[in-house]
Design an enzyme around this catalytic site. Sequence first.
Site, PDB file in Angstrom:
ATOM      1  CG  ASP A  92     -22.130  11.123 -15.751  1.00  0.00           C
ATOM      2  OD1 ASP A  92     -21.119  10.569 -15.256  1.00  0.00           O
ATOM      3  OD2 ASP A  92     -22.693  10.683 -16.767  1.00  0.00           O
TER       4      ASP A  92
ATOM      5  CB  CYS B 161      -0.923   0.007   1.214  1.00  0.00           C
ATOM      6  SG  CYS B 161      -2.067  -1.393   1.276  1.00  0.00           S
TER       7      CYS B 161
END
Length: 220
Positions: free
Chosen positions: A135, A43
Amino acid sequence: MRINSIVPNFEADTTQGQINFYDWQGDSWVVLFSHPADFTPVCTTELGRLAVHQPHFKRRNTKLLAHSVDKLQDHVDWVNDIKSYCQDIPGAFPYPIIADHDRTLAVKLDMIDEISKDDPEQALTVRALYIISPDHRLRLSMHYPTSTGRNVDEILRVIDSLQLVDKRPEIATPANWVPGEKVMILPTVKDEELPKLFPKGVDKVSMPSGKIYVRTTTNY
């Protein structure tokens, strides 16, 4: 979280303050990605490389938003480690990390693996990544196991593809495509439409079947 579904709005605490997702997104694209845990090696490389490449995302009108089930203070402390490990991160850490310690958002956004999903003590997030258009629609999802780090170049490549076909809906990008290479013309485009849509020319590939369905162009 199916392709083209609306990503629900949410509020969250992050390393850059509280956000309302829709307000924070504005008219930008977003790469929202989870990682299993703070202070872990793979990570650390992922968040570091994404931070280094942040200018490339900015040029594509794309914001980065990380997610973890760790606490906010852990994120703050871990960012210092990431910057120390990835010393080519310019300036301040460039994107927020969501603190989702009760896993509410992780469950809502389908970021928990099947084996751990019912065990709140072990339900760490997988490497889920969502590309979200302005959107608020989910345009692409990637799910990697915890053992495999993601490829930043591939993330940028698919953003380029998505943004291109939004502008030119009559085309699609082939395997391994990168900007500048040939694109494919959709079978729904009629031959008589080609000169107007692609005035600089189209290449047609002959197939043993006799069907002409592979048509390519660099005119885009």
